[in-house]
Design a protein around this motif. Structure first.
Motif, PDB file in Angstrom:
ATOM      1  N   VAL A  74       0.850  -1.205   0.000  1.00  0.00           N
ATOM      2  CA  VAL A  74       0.000   0.000   0.000  1.00  0.00           C
ATOM      3  C   VAL A  74       0.879   1.246   0.000  1.00  0.00           C
ATOM      4  O   VAL A  74       0.610   2.191  -0.747  1.00  0.00           O
ATOM      5  N   LYS A  75       1.934   1.243   0.810  1.00  0.00           N
ATOM      6  CA  LYS A  75       2.842   2.395   0.842  1.00  0.00           C
ATOM      7  C   LYS A  75       3.511   2.599  -0.516  1.00  0.00           C
ATOM      8  O   LYS A  75       3.656   3.731  -0.972  1.00  0.00           O
ATOM      9  N   ALA A  76       3.916   1.501  -1.148  1.00  0.00           N
ATOM     10  CA  ALA A  76       4.584   1.620  -2.450  1.00  0.00           C
ATOM     11  C   ALA A  76       3.648   2.184  -3.508  1.00  0.00           C
ATOM     12  O   ALA A  76       4.068   2.941  -4.383  1.00  0.00           O
ATOM     13  N   LYS A  77       2.366   1.838  -3.417  1.00  0.00           N
ATOM     14  CA  LYS A  77       1.376   2.365  -4.389  1.00  0.00           C
ATOM     15  C   LYS A  77       1.084   3.837  -4.162  1.00  0.00           C
ATOM     16  O   LYS A  77       0.842   4.579  -5.099  1.00  0.00           O
ATOM     17  N   THR A  78       1.083   4.263  -2.909  1.00  0.00           N
ATOM     18  CA  THR A  78       0.700   5.650  -2.612  1.00  0.00           C
ATOM     19  C   THR A  78       1.886   6.619  -2.646  1.00  0.00           C
ATOM     20  O   THR A  78       1.668   7.805  -2.857  1.00  0.00           O
ATOM     21  N   GLN A  79       3.099   6.150  -2.480  1.00  0.00           N
ATOM     22  CA  GLN A  79       4.250   7.043  -2.496  1.00  0.00           C
ATOM     23  C   GLN A  79       4.469   7.687  -3.877  1.00  0.00           C
ATOM     24  O   GLN A  79       4.687   8.880  -3.935  1.00  0.00           O
ATOM     25  N   PRO A  80       4.425   6.929  -4.980  1.00  0.00           N
ATOM     26  CA  PRO A  80       4.606   7.588  -6.277  1.00  0.00           C
ATOM     27  C   PRO A  80       3.519   8.637  -6.545  1.00  0.00           C
ATOM     28  O   PRO A  80       3.800   9.684  -7.097  1.00  0.00           O
ATOM     29  N   ALA A  81       2.307   8.399  -6.095  1.00  0.00           N
ATOM     30  CA  ALA A  81       1.228   9.351  -6.284  1.00  0.00           C
ATOM     31  C   ALA A  81       1.486  10.610  -5.454  1.00  0.00           C
ATOM     32  O   ALA A  81       1.224  11.733  -5.891  1.00  0.00           O
TER      33      ALA A  81
END
Length: 165
Positions: free
Chosen positions: A155-162
């Motif tokens: 979840v962190k990896a998905k939201t960090q680029p955003a």
């Protein structure tokens, strides 16, 4: 945040694990409420009813002996700690599982912390009174904690680029 949708086998294992934790929390809430609501005599009668057949067939039946022991303990009036323990455990588990299934980002570290503290208590019980049941439960909880940590990293990896964009 949308409801959690498993895609891989590990995702499905994660979902099943936390749903089982939630169901366990519901059982703890129910048990805590019953412990508060029932008299010692009623608890004793229910315990006897639940264990009589198993103990007649095998007086050393592991589960029946432990249920009978717990029932005697509760029937003796020592319900405050048991009720508080069950209600607190149940409420925390149900709340955290709901938040995890709803993909609430704050729930991942909280779930790891709270379930980690429960795990420490289980390890204490395992050391002070070893048993195969507690050992199995502890291993399952370690796996569930790892699955929660893994999902949090995803979840962190998905939201960090955003967030960086």
């Amino acid at each position: 945040m949308p409801w959690f949708h498993p895609k891989t086998l590990l995702d499905k294992t994660y979902e099943i694990g936390i749903i089982l934790k939630g169901l366990n929390g519901l059982l703890e809430l129910t048990g805590g409420t019953l412990v508060l609501a029932l008299s010692g005599h009623t608890i004793s009668r229910i315990t006897t009813w639940l264990t009589a057949d198993a103990l007649d067939k095998n007086p050393h039946n592991f589960i029946a002996v432990h249920v009978e022991h717990a029932g005697r303990h509760l029937a003796s009036g020592q319900t405050t700690f048991a009720a508080a323990f069950l209600l607190t455990h149940g409420l925390l588990k149900v709340g955290l599982v709901t938040a995890l299934l709803l993909n609430k980002h704050w729930a991942y570290p909280w779930a790891l912390g709270v379930l980690g503290l429960f795990l420490v208590y289980q390890l204490f019980l395992l050391i002070t009174s070893p048993g195969i049941g507690m050992a199995l439960l502890t291993v399952i909880d370690i796996v569930i904690l790892w699955l929660i940590w893994r999902e949090w990293q995803l979840v962190k990896a998905k939201t960090q680029p955003a967030a960086e964009a």
